[in-house]
Design a protein around this motif. Structure first.
Motif, PDB file in Angstrom:
ATOM      1  N   ALA A   1     -13.933 -14.159   8.445  1.00  0.00           N
ATOM      2  CA  ALA A   1     -13.372 -14.505   7.130  1.00  0.00           C
ATOM      3  C   ALA A   1     -13.337 -13.313   6.182  1.00  0.00           C
ATOM      4  CB  ALA A   1     -14.177 -15.641   6.505  1.00  0.00           C
ATOM      5  N   LEU A   2     -14.299 -12.410   6.286  1.00  0.00           N
ATOM      6  CA  LEU A   2     -14.417 -11.309   5.334  1.00  0.00           C
ATOM      7  C   LEU A   2     -13.893  -9.969   5.856  1.00  0.00           C
ATOM      8  CD1 LEU A   2     -17.966 -12.147   3.939  1.00  0.00           C
ATOM      9  CD2 LEU A   2     -15.742 -12.618   2.877  1.00  0.00           C
ATOM     10  N   PHE A   3     -13.549  -9.915   7.127  1.00  0.00           N
ATOM     11  CA  PHE A   3     -13.173  -8.649   7.751  1.00  0.00           C
ATOM     12  C   PHE A   3     -12.001  -7.962   7.045  1.00  0.00           C
ATOM     13  CE2 PHE A   3     -11.138  -6.011  11.036  1.00  0.00           C
ATOM     14  CZ  PHE A   3     -12.217  -5.212  11.381  1.00  0.00           C
ATOM     15  N   LEU A   4     -11.031  -8.708   6.605  1.00  0.00           N
ATOM     16  CA  LEU A   4      -9.838  -8.119   5.984  1.00  0.00           C
ATOM     17  C   LEU A   4      -9.898  -8.045   4.459  1.00  0.00           C
ATOM     18  CD1 LEU A   4      -7.068  -9.666   8.246  1.00  0.00           C
ATOM     19  CD2 LEU A   4      -8.034  -7.359   8.349  1.00  0.00           C
ATOM     20  N   VAL A   5     -11.015  -8.437   3.861  1.00  0.00           N
ATOM     21  CA  VAL A   5     -11.136  -8.413   2.396  1.00  0.00           C
ATOM     22  C   VAL A   5     -10.843  -7.034   1.802  1.00  0.00           C
ATOM     23  CG1 VAL A   5     -12.796  -8.629   0.492  1.00  0.00           C
ATOM     24  CG2 VAL A   5     -12.563 -10.463   2.173  1.00  0.00           C
ATOM     25  N   PRO A   6     -11.302  -5.928   2.418  1.00  0.00           N
ATOM     26  CA  PRO A   6     -10.979  -4.625   1.826  1.00  0.00           C
ATOM     27  C   PRO A   6      -9.476  -4.367   1.705  1.00  0.00           C
ATOM     28  CG  PRO A   6     -12.780  -4.370   3.367  1.00  0.00           C
ATOM     29  CD  PRO A   6     -12.260  -5.777   3.528  1.00  0.00           C
ATOM     30  N   ASP A   7      -8.663  -5.047   2.500  1.00  0.00           N
ATOM     31  CA  ASP A   7      -7.219  -4.843   2.421  1.00  0.00           C
ATOM     32  C   ASP A   7      -6.599  -5.453   1.171  1.00  0.00           C
ATOM     33  OD1 ASP A   7      -7.000  -3.232   4.625  1.00  0.00           O
ATOM     34  OD2 ASP A   7      -6.564  -4.879   6.003  1.00  0.00           O
ATOM     35  N   LEU A   8      -7.369  -6.240   0.433  1.00  0.00           N
ATOM     36  CA  LEU A   8      -6.868  -6.724  -0.857  1.00  0.00           C
ATOM     37  C   LEU A   8      -6.602  -5.557  -1.808  1.00  0.00           C
ATOM     38  CD1 LEU A   8      -9.095  -9.885  -1.419  1.00  0.00           C
ATOM     39  CD2 LEU A   8      -6.666  -9.812  -0.795  1.00  0.00           C
ATOM     40  N   SER A   9      -7.220  -4.425  -1.526  1.00  0.00           N
ATOM     41  CA  SER A   9      -6.984  -3.234  -2.339  1.00  0.00           C
ATOM     42  C   SER A   9      -5.531  -2.773  -2.271  1.00  0.00           C
ATOM     43  CB  SER A   9      -7.911  -2.099  -1.896  1.00  0.00           C
ATOM     44  OG  SER A   9      -7.618  -1.725  -0.552  1.00  0.00           O
ATOM     45  N   LEU A  10      -4.795  -3.226  -1.269  1.00  0.00           N
ATOM     46  CA  LEU A  10      -3.373  -2.891  -1.155  1.00  0.00           C
ATOM     47  C   LEU A  10      -2.576  -3.420  -2.342  1.00  0.00           C
ATOM     48  CD1 LEU A  10      -2.870  -3.601   2.639  1.00  0.00           C
ATOM     49  CD2 LEU A  10      -2.792  -1.368   1.522  1.00  0.00           C
ATOM     50  N   LEU A  11      -3.112  -4.410  -3.018  1.00  0.00           N
ATOM     51  CA  LEU A  11      -2.436  -4.946  -4.196  1.00  0.00           C
ATOM     52  C   LEU A  11      -2.267  -3.880  -5.280  1.00  0.00           C
ATOM     53  CD1 LEU A  11      -4.119  -8.463  -4.407  1.00  0.00           C
ATOM     54  CD2 LEU A  11      -1.796  -7.910  -3.620  1.00  0.00           C
ATOM     55  N   GLY A  12      -3.095  -2.848  -5.239  1.00  0.00           N
ATOM     56  CA  GLY A  12      -2.962  -1.743  -6.188  1.00  0.00           C
ATOM     57  C   GLY A  12      -1.608  -1.061  -6.093  1.00  0.00           C
ATOM     58  N   TYR A  13      -0.974  -1.151  -4.927  1.00  0.00           N
ATOM     59  CA  TYR A  13       0.344  -0.538  -4.765  1.00  0.00           C
ATOM     60  C   TYR A  13       1.410  -1.241  -5.592  1.00  0.00           C
ATOM     61  CZ  TYR A  13      -1.087   2.897  -1.377  1.00  0.00           C
ATOM     62  OH  TYR A  13      -1.678   3.981  -0.794  1.00  0.00           O
ATOM     63  N   LEU A  14       1.129  -2.438  -6.076  1.00  0.00           N
ATOM     64  CA  LEU A  14       2.056  -3.119  -6.974  1.00  0.00           C
ATOM     65  C   LEU A  14       2.184  -2.371  -8.298  1.00  0.00           C
ATOM     66  CD1 LEU A  14       1.006  -6.828  -6.384  1.00  0.00           C
ATOM     67  CD2 LEU A  14       3.035  -5.654  -5.492  1.00  0.00           C
ATOM     68  N   MET A  15       1.172  -1.542  -8.604  1.00  0.00           N
ATOM     69  CA  MET A  15       1.179  -0.754  -9.839  1.00  0.00           C
ATOM     70  C   MET A  15       1.627   0.684  -9.601  1.00  0.00           C
ATOM     71  SD  MET A  15      -2.273  -2.182 -11.655  1.00  0.00           S
ATOM     72  CE  MET A  15      -3.239  -2.570 -10.202  1.00  0.00           C
ATOM     73  N   GLY A  16       2.073   0.981  -8.393  1.00  0.00           N
ATOM     74  CA  GLY A  16       2.571   2.314  -8.077  1.00  0.00           C
ATOM     75  C   GLY A  16       1.724   3.001  -7.018  1.00  0.00           C
ATOM     76  N   PRO A  17       2.279   4.086  -6.435  1.00  0.00           N
ATOM     77  CA  PRO A  17       1.586   4.763  -5.345  1.00  0.00           C
ATOM     78  C   PRO A  17       0.281   5.445  -5.751  1.00  0.00           C
ATOM     79  CG  PRO A  17       3.622   5.915  -5.885  1.00  0.00           C
ATOM     80  CD  PRO A  17       3.603   4.642  -6.671  1.00  0.00           C
TER      81      PRO A  17
ATOM     82  N   THR B   1      -1.889   4.537  -8.243  1.00  0.00           N
ATOM     83  CA  THR B   1      -2.903   3.492  -8.441  1.00  0.00           C
ATOM     84  C   THR B   1      -3.248   2.841  -7.109  1.00  0.00           C
ATOM     85  OG1 THR B   1      -2.050   3.088 -10.653  1.00  0.00           O
ATOM     86  CG2 THR B   1      -3.444   1.374  -9.701  1.00  0.00           C
ATOM     87  N   GLY B   2      -2.233   2.596  -6.292  1.00  0.00           N
ATOM     88  CA  GLY B   2      -2.469   2.007  -4.980  1.00  0.00           C
ATOM     89  C   GLY B   2      -3.378   2.863  -4.123  1.00  0.00           C
ATOM     90  N   ALA B   3      -3.141   4.171  -4.128  1.00  0.00           N
ATOM     91  CA  ALA B   3      -3.973   5.085  -3.345  1.00  0.00           C
ATOM     92  C   ALA B   3      -5.418   5.068  -3.830  1.00  0.00           C
ATOM     93  CB  ALA B   3      -3.408   6.497  -3.403  1.00  0.00           C
ATOM     94  N   VAL B   4      -5.613   5.038  -5.143  1.00  0.00           N
ATOM     95  CA  VAL B   4      -6.973   5.003  -5.694  1.00  0.00           C
ATOM     96  C   VAL B   4      -7.689   3.721  -5.255  1.00  0.00           C
ATOM     97  CG1 VAL B   4      -8.330   4.812  -7.822  1.00  0.00           C
ATOM     98  CG2 VAL B   4      -6.492   6.501  -7.659  1.00  0.00           C
ATOM     99  N   PHE B   5      -7.043   2.571  -5.427  1.00  0.00           N
ATOM    100  CA  PHE B   5      -7.656   1.298  -5.038  1.00  0.00           C
ATOM    101  C   PHE B   5      -7.946   1.267  -3.536  1.00  0.00           C
ATOM    102  CE2 PHE B   5      -7.153  -2.038  -8.477  1.00  0.00           C
ATOM    103  CZ  PHE B   5      -6.973  -1.132  -9.495  1.00  0.00           C
TER     104      PHE B   5
ATOM    105  N   LEU C   1      -7.312   7.550   4.755  1.00  0.00           N
ATOM    106  CA  LEU C   1      -7.298   7.523   3.300  1.00  0.00           C
ATOM    107  C   LEU C   1      -5.923   7.975   2.820  1.00  0.00           C
ATOM    108  CD1 LEU C   1     -10.815   9.032   2.618  1.00  0.00           C
ATOM    109  CD2 LEU C   1     -10.126   6.632   2.509  1.00  0.00           C
ATOM    110  N   LYS C   2      -5.463   7.365   1.749  1.00  0.00           N
ATOM    111  CA  LYS C   2      -4.090   7.583   1.295  1.00  0.00           C
ATOM    112  C   LYS C   2      -3.981   8.739   0.308  1.00  0.00           C
ATOM    113  CE  LYS C   2      -3.103   3.855   3.523  1.00  0.00           C
ATOM    114  NZ  LYS C   2      -3.056   4.030   4.928  1.00  0.00           N
TER     115      LYS C   2
END
Length: 121
Positions: free
Chosen positions: A31-47, A49-53, A99-100
């Motif tokens: 259930a928790l394995f993919l939780v870190p990928d929620l950080s991809l939502l940062g890309y909605l604010m641009g590359p 911010t997305g890279a930082v998140f 890392l991006k």
């Protein structure tokens, strides 16, 4: 690059084995394995911010700091969560997701990702 991918595979294996040894619940692991990928939502604010998140959630620094904090505080009950975090990062690295860079999602410290780059030797 192969060494960095093998390193990721090693981290995935060791953290998963440690999770098993700690008696962690495999349902929680799944259930928790993919939780870190929620950080991809940062890309909605641009590359940038997305890279930082993304990098905050996918750098070994975060789980290492959490591990040190747990050890210093004696709160070992949360150790399985940190092991899941390590496993996720190792999994991503083994697959070649690094890392991006701020220039875009496809530009990583392990090289460019994407279908057209997978065919190159």
């Amino acid at each position: 690059m192969i060494w960095l991918r093998l390193e990721g595979l090693f981290v995935l294996a060791i953290s998963t084995l440690s999770y098993w040894q700690s008696g962690g619940n495999w349902i929680w692991f799944a259930a928790l394995f993919l939780v870190p990928d929620l950080s991809l939502l940062g890309y909605l604010m641009g590359p940038r911010t997305g890279a930082v998140f993304y990098n905050l959630a996918h750098s070994y620094v975060g789980p290492i700091c959490a591990l040190i904090g747990l050890w210093l505080s004696g709160q070992t009950a949360l150790l399985p969560l940190v092991l899941i975090w390590f496993a996720h990062i190792g999994f991503d690295r083994a697959l070649g997701y690094g890392l991006k860079y701020m220039t875009g999602f496809r530009h990583t410290h392990l090289g460019e990702i994407g279908r057209e780059h997978a065919r190159q030797p």
